[in-house]
Design a protein around this motif. Structure first.
Motif, PDB file in Angstrom:
ATOM      1  N   ILE A  58      46.323  70.474  65.403  1.00 37.25           N
ATOM      2  CA  ILE A  58      45.626  70.812  64.157  1.00 37.25           C
ATOM      3  C   ILE A  58      46.609  71.210  63.069  1.00 37.25           C
ATOM      4  N   ILE A  59      47.578  72.060  63.417  1.00 40.18           N
ATOM      5  CA  ILE A  59      48.561  72.535  62.433  1.00 40.18           C
ATOM      6  C   ILE A  59      49.365  71.371  61.862  1.00 40.18           C
ATOM      7  N   GLU A  72      58.339  66.972  56.934  1.00 44.10           N
ATOM      8  CA  GLU A  72      57.141  66.971  57.776  1.00 44.10           C
ATOM      9  C   GLU A  72      57.371  66.167  59.066  1.00 44.10           C
ATOM     10  N   ILE A  73      58.078  65.028  58.944  1.00 43.61           N
ATOM     11  CA  ILE A  73      58.330  64.182  60.109  1.00 43.61           C
ATOM     12  C   ILE A  73      59.337  64.846  61.044  1.00 43.61           C
ATOM     13  N   ILE A  74      60.354  65.469  60.461  1.00 47.35           N
ATOM     14  CA  ILE A  74      61.326  66.208  61.287  1.00 47.35           C
ATOM     15  C   ILE A  74      60.621  67.358  62.003  1.00 47.35           C
ATOM     16  N   PHE A  75      59.725  68.059  61.268  1.00 45.02           N
ATOM     17  CA  PHE A  75      58.927  69.135  61.873  1.00 45.02           C
ATOM     18  C   PHE A  75      58.086  68.591  63.037  1.00 45.02           C
ATOM     19  N   PHE A  76      57.532  67.386  62.849  1.00 40.81           N
ATOM     20  CA  PHE A  76      56.738  66.725  63.883  1.00 40.81           C
ATOM     21  C   PHE A  76      57.556  66.551  65.163  1.00 40.81           C
ATOM     22  N   HIS A  77      58.762  65.993  65.029  1.00 38.59           N
ATOM     23  CA  HIS A  77      59.602  65.743  66.208  1.00 38.59           C
ATOM     24  C   HIS A  77      60.025  67.045  66.886  1.00 38.59           C
TER      25      HIS A  77
END
Length: 377
Positions: free
Chosen positions: A106-107, A134-139
């Protein structure tokens, strides 16, 4: 054939096989339906994850759906974690507080809304996209979540094994071995995926594509292995009661009793002597499904006290304590000339074992010989 065509083909087969296994788990007859359903949903989301090998978004709407699809990988490890708990503990039930496992998913999607889902200029395969915070945070989030759940699962398995050995005498530990194996397989496969993802940020684009082919092939092989296991062992899992405590956790409560040290030692010696006499005369160990609770009922000793007596005072797991009597009985039969017509298989069933492999392992542990070698001495 182009490597992209190979990747698409492997991806489609992997998705099909994953959904086939999920269908099997949802329809097979078993007592532990919750575990099967959790594992089925794990494979359904794995299929969604693997479908990324052959999805090629061409519009912003399709791109947003593709990004949302990729975030669903955050649901896989929570499902596998809950599956392990459901297998290990037969009284495990899903509760509202388990919804906390949805928080990372969700976050992440909330973080993606401003600059990813609502950004009309973003390109999914562009360098700029991969470098978005955001993508780096995703990984990073995926790796942190994976590490958390892998450690949690290994801790659950460690506790499950000790509880099983302290309270059960069934020599089959197939559940622990199976869960430990698949957790190790997942850990190895994920390590390869991490190395593959690191190539995304390098200039080795060709190597990255071949790495995707390798990952897809590994995923397909793992899923096929699961199908073989599921087909051969549909009733593989046997859980324990989650309310059972480890001996080390209840030991302080017992040691706080007000008896003097000498009285307590004498009392313990009397209980041990009574227990050993009962085991020799009544032979409860011949029951392959004997548990410490059942033995407690037979000799009228509270199960907590009996657990302390065997696992702490006698310094043996209940599992080993019972198997020692089974092996002694088997040794006597093997040396009995009047019973030399009995096969090793017949003997192991007679003394309370239920598989040849577990009998041979236990017999060699106590005698350093195989049953056949011991008989021929």
């Amino acid at each position: 054939m182009d490597k992209l065509d190979v990747l698409v083909g492997i991806g489609r087969i992997s998705v099909f096989v994953s959904l086939l296994l999920a269908f099997f788990l949802l329809t097979v007859k078993t007592e532990n339906k919750l575990a099967n359903r959790l594992f089925a949903w794990f494979f359904i989301f794995s299929a969604v994850d693997l479908s990324g090998f052959f999805i090629n978004p061409n519009t912003l709407t399709e791109l947003n759906l593709e990004i949302f699809r990729s975030t669903m990988c955050l649901l896989e490890m929570p499902l596998f974690y809950l599956f392990v708990r459901a297998v290990c503990y037969y009284d495990f039930r899903l509760k509202w507080n388990h919804l906390v496992h949805l928080l990372p998913f969700i976050i992440l999607n909330l973080v993606f809304i401003p600059r990813v889902y609502l950004n009309s200029e973003i390109e999914i395969f562009g360098t700029t996209f991969n470098q978005l915070p955001e993508i780096i945070f995703f990984h990073v989030l995926v790796e942190l979540q994976y590490a958390f759940y892998i450690v949690s699962i290994f801790l659950i398995l460690k506790k499950y094994k000790v509880i099983y050995l302290e309270n059960y005498a069934n020599p089959s530990t197939a559940t622990y071995k199976w869960l430990f194996q698949i957790t190790c397989v997942f850990l190895t496969a994920h390590s390869i995926v991490v190395l593959k993802n690191l190539l995304r940020y390098t200039d080795f684009k060709e190597v990255f594509l071949w790495a995707n082919v390798l990952v897809g092939t590994i995923a397909l092989l793992i899923t096929c292995w699961f199908i073989m296991k599921a087909l051969n062992h549909p009733e593989l899992f046997r859980g324990v009661n989650s309310k059972l405590k480890l001996t080390k956790d209840i030991l302080p409560e017992v040691e706080d009793k007000p008896e003097s040290a000498k009285e307590q030692n004498d009392f313990v010696k009397d209980q041990i002597a009574m227990l050993k006499q009962y085991m020799k005369e009544k032979e409860p160990f011949l029951d392959p499904s004997l548990t410490i609770q059942e033995l407690s009922n037979q000799i009228n000793i509270p199960v907590r006290d009996l657990s302390i007596l065997i696992n702490h005072q006698m310094d043996q797991h209940f599992f080993d304590f019972v198997n020692e009597y089974r092996i002694q009985k088997a040794m006597h039969i093997l040396k009995d000339q009047s019973k030399n017509q009995l096969t090793v298989l017949e003997i192991l069933y007679e003394v309370g074992f239920n598989s040849k492999s577990s009998f041979n392992t236990s017999f060699k542990k106590y005698t350093n010989l195989t049953p056949t070698a011991y008989r021929n001495i």
